[in-house]
Design an enzyme around this catalytic site. Structure first.
Site, PDB file in Angstrom:
ATOM      1  N   GLY A  77       2.467  -5.531 -10.885  1.00 40.07           N
ATOM      2  CA  GLY A  77       1.165  -4.929 -10.652  1.00 40.07           C
ATOM      3  C   GLY A  77       1.150  -3.445 -10.986  1.00 40.07           C
ATOM      4  O   GLY A  77       0.193  -2.936 -11.577  1.00 40.07           O
ATOM      5  N   ASP A 134       6.935 -15.264  -7.931  1.00 37.50           N
ATOM      6  CA  ASP A 134       7.893 -14.170  -7.778  1.00 37.50           C
ATOM      7  C   ASP A 134       9.328 -14.666  -7.555  1.00 37.50           C
ATOM      8  O   ASP A 134      10.266 -14.173  -8.183  1.00 37.50           O
ATOM      9  CB  ASP A 134       7.443 -13.290  -6.602  1.00 37.50           C
ATOM     10  CG  ASP A 134       8.458 -12.222  -6.242  1.00 37.50           C
ATOM     11  OD1 ASP A 134       8.317 -11.089  -6.710  1.00 37.50           O
ATOM     12  OD2 ASP A 134       9.392 -12.535  -5.472  1.00 37.50           O
ATOM     13  N   THR A 181       8.898  -8.616  -7.514  1.00 35.47           N
ATOM     14  CA  THR A 181       8.512  -8.824  -8.913  1.00 35.47           C
ATOM     15  C   THR A 181       7.004  -8.710  -9.072  1.00 35.47           C
ATOM     16  O   THR A 181       6.508  -8.102 -10.024  1.00 35.47           O
ATOM     17  CB  THR A 181       8.985 -10.201  -9.406  1.00 35.47           C
ATOM     18  OG1 THR A 181      10.340 -10.414  -8.993  1.00 35.47           O
ATOM     19  CG2 THR A 181       8.890 -10.301 -10.904  1.00 35.47           C
ATOM     20  N   ASP A 182       6.260  -9.286  -8.146  1.00 38.41           N
ATOM     21  CA  ASP A 182       4.804  -9.194  -8.176  1.00 38.41           C
ATOM     22  C   ASP A 182       4.340  -7.745  -8.057  1.00 38.41           C
ATOM     23  O   ASP A 182       3.479  -7.283  -8.806  1.00 38.41           O
ATOM     24  CB  ASP A 182       4.199 -10.009  -7.033  1.00 38.41           C
ATOM     25  CG  ASP A 182       4.115 -11.490  -7.346  1.00 38.41           C
ATOM     26  OD1 ASP A 182       3.929 -11.834  -8.522  1.00 38.41           O
ATOM     27  OD2 ASP A 182       4.232 -12.297  -6.413  1.00 38.41           O
ATOM     28  N   VAL A 183       4.883  -7.038  -7.065  1.00 37.63           N
ATOM     29  CA  VAL A 183       4.442  -5.664  -6.815  1.00 37.63           C
ATOM     30  C   VAL A 183       4.750  -4.772  -8.017  1.00 37.63           C
ATOM     31  O   VAL A 183       3.897  -3.995  -8.471  1.00 37.63           O
ATOM     32  CB  VAL A 183       5.108  -5.119  -5.536  1.00 37.63           C
ATOM     33  CG1 VAL A 183       4.834  -3.632  -5.377  1.00 37.63           C
ATOM     34  CG2 VAL A 183       4.593  -5.880  -4.310  1.00 37.63           C
TER      35      VAL A 183
END
Length: 414
Positions: A184, A147, A179-181
């Site tokens: 997802g 991220d 960025t990860d969230v």
């Protein structure tokens, strides 16, 4: 599970955050999510502690709070994908699944015979979602990345943080792995769209979602302004480039957020502060004028807000139709009356005997409300249950696979 996705089975080959965030969303919505982990080690984030989830005696378990934040409502099995028998088990499971989600590096699963093309051959209706750093093609496709890298490369850090020249000025990542969230969530949206396409046509498809694409898209509001003006966006700290006043102010004991989104709200703010003439001042009367003359206006507002406490200003401004708020630490967030009323804290009994507390899913469905039926699982907790129940493997077959270290069976099952 009786949720809206209760007829959907998901094979989850993801770890860390972006992929598990997507599969937890699907699990919360009722899908049967089978999380495939490595024997012995499991998901990387099980070890990202402290803090650790506590067992019945109050001591630490082997699982981190980080892992537990994004893996509830799933079943965990442990299979070694590097072994031929492990790959065979994945192919057999994929035959009976609607969705597969993976976040391996580009090409890794192809070497194991588990690429989209490989599994499409055994299940043409499979929705296969690949979550990667840079996407499935392009010169950087095979590069790894977390991220933090993408917050930098995708431009977010260039506009996040205090202004240059201010104390602490300079690029800053967000504390949450945004960025990860967001990736997802994009993966979840894409999966639901692909399931709808399959419902109409009977065919599955390959989904390509990347962290870099996601964080660049996230910046669209600033990027389109750059495209229109040619001016590269800069950092504004807690201020807003297009709205004034729209920022935090120091009070005598803390901070206050004031967010005027239009001229009418500014008029009402001035009235409460006893400064009605500001709303008639040609420098401040219109939003465009306030943006140009923000420094003298912010200096005047700051001098007033610093005279009283945050609590004083929250009460004084409560009914003037100007959005205001405090800056809460997370202990205060869960004392907020609205957070309490909305029951955003979810407590579940952990398989290790203690309690695990997570955050309620923000989606509210009137007919098929989200249920919290499974706490974050122990590694391999459901290996025997899934392989026997879904694939029909006998106890002897399971013992043989475990002896060959193809699978791991947890010592403590549900």
């Amino acid at each position: 599970m009786a949720g809206p996705l209760s007829r959907v089975r998901v094979l989850d080959l993801t770890r860390v955050l972006a992929g598990p965030w997507s599969t937890q969303m699907l699990a919360d919505l009722g899908a049967d999510v089978i999380k495939v982990e490595r024997p012995v080690l499991g998901d990387d984030t099980r070890h990202w502690g402290p803090p650790w989830i506590k067992d019945e005696a109050g001591g630490p378990t082997a699982d981190s709070a980080y892992f537990s934040s994004t893996n509830r409502n799933k079943r965990s099995i442990a299979i070694d994908l590097s072994k031929a028998d492990g790959q065979r088990l994945i192919r057999e499971l994929a035959k009976g699944c609607d969705v597969l989600v993976e976040n391996y590096k580009v090409g890794d699963l192809k070497r194991h015979g588990l690429s989209y093309e490989d599994l499409k051959a055994v299940n043409p209706a499979l929705v296969y979602c690949s979550v990667t750093g840079y996407g499935q093609d392009g010169p950087c496709a095979e590069k790894p990345g977390y991220d933090f890298i993408f917050q930098g490369e995708g431009g977010l850090m260039s506009i996040n943080g205090e202004k240059d020249g201010e104390p602490g000025g300079g690029p800053m990542k967000t504390s949450i792995a945004i960025t990860d969230v967001l990736t997802g969530l994009n993966a979840t949206i894409a999966i639901l769209a692909a399931l709808e396409h399959r419902r109409n046509t009977g065919e599955g498809q390959h989904i390509d979602v990347s962290l870099l694409d996601t964080i660049v898209h996230f910046g669209s509001n600033q990027i389109v302004s750059y495209f229109a003006s040619g001016e590269v966006p800069k950092r504004w700290g807690n201020a807003h480039p297009n709205l004034t006043p729209y920022q935090s102010f120091r009070t005598s004991d803390g901070h206050l957020i004031v967010a005027c989104g239009n001229d009418g709200q500014f008029v009402k703010l001035c009235a409460v502060l006893g400064q009605e003439h500001w709303a008639r001042d040609p420098r401040f009367a219109r939003m465009a004028d306030r943006n140009i003359n923000r420094e003298p206006l912010i200096a005047r507002l700051s001098a007033i807000f610093e005279q009283e406490t945050t609590a004083f200003w929250l009460k004084a401004l409560e009914h003037c139709d100007v959005p205001i708020g405090s800056i809460n630490t997370y202990d205060k967030v869960f004392e907020h009356p609205q957070v309490v009323a909305r029951e955003l804290k979810v407590r579940q009994r952990h398989a290790a005997g203690g309690e695990v507390t997570t955050v309620r899913n923000p989606i509210r469905l009137s007919k098929t409300p989200i249920e919290y039926l499974r706490p974050p699982p122990l590694r391999a907790q459901h290996t025997q249950e899934v392989l026997a129940g879904v694939l029909g493997l006998s106890e002897q077959e399971l013992r043989q696979l475990a002896a060959a270290r193809v699978i791991e069976i947890a010592t403590k099952d549900e």
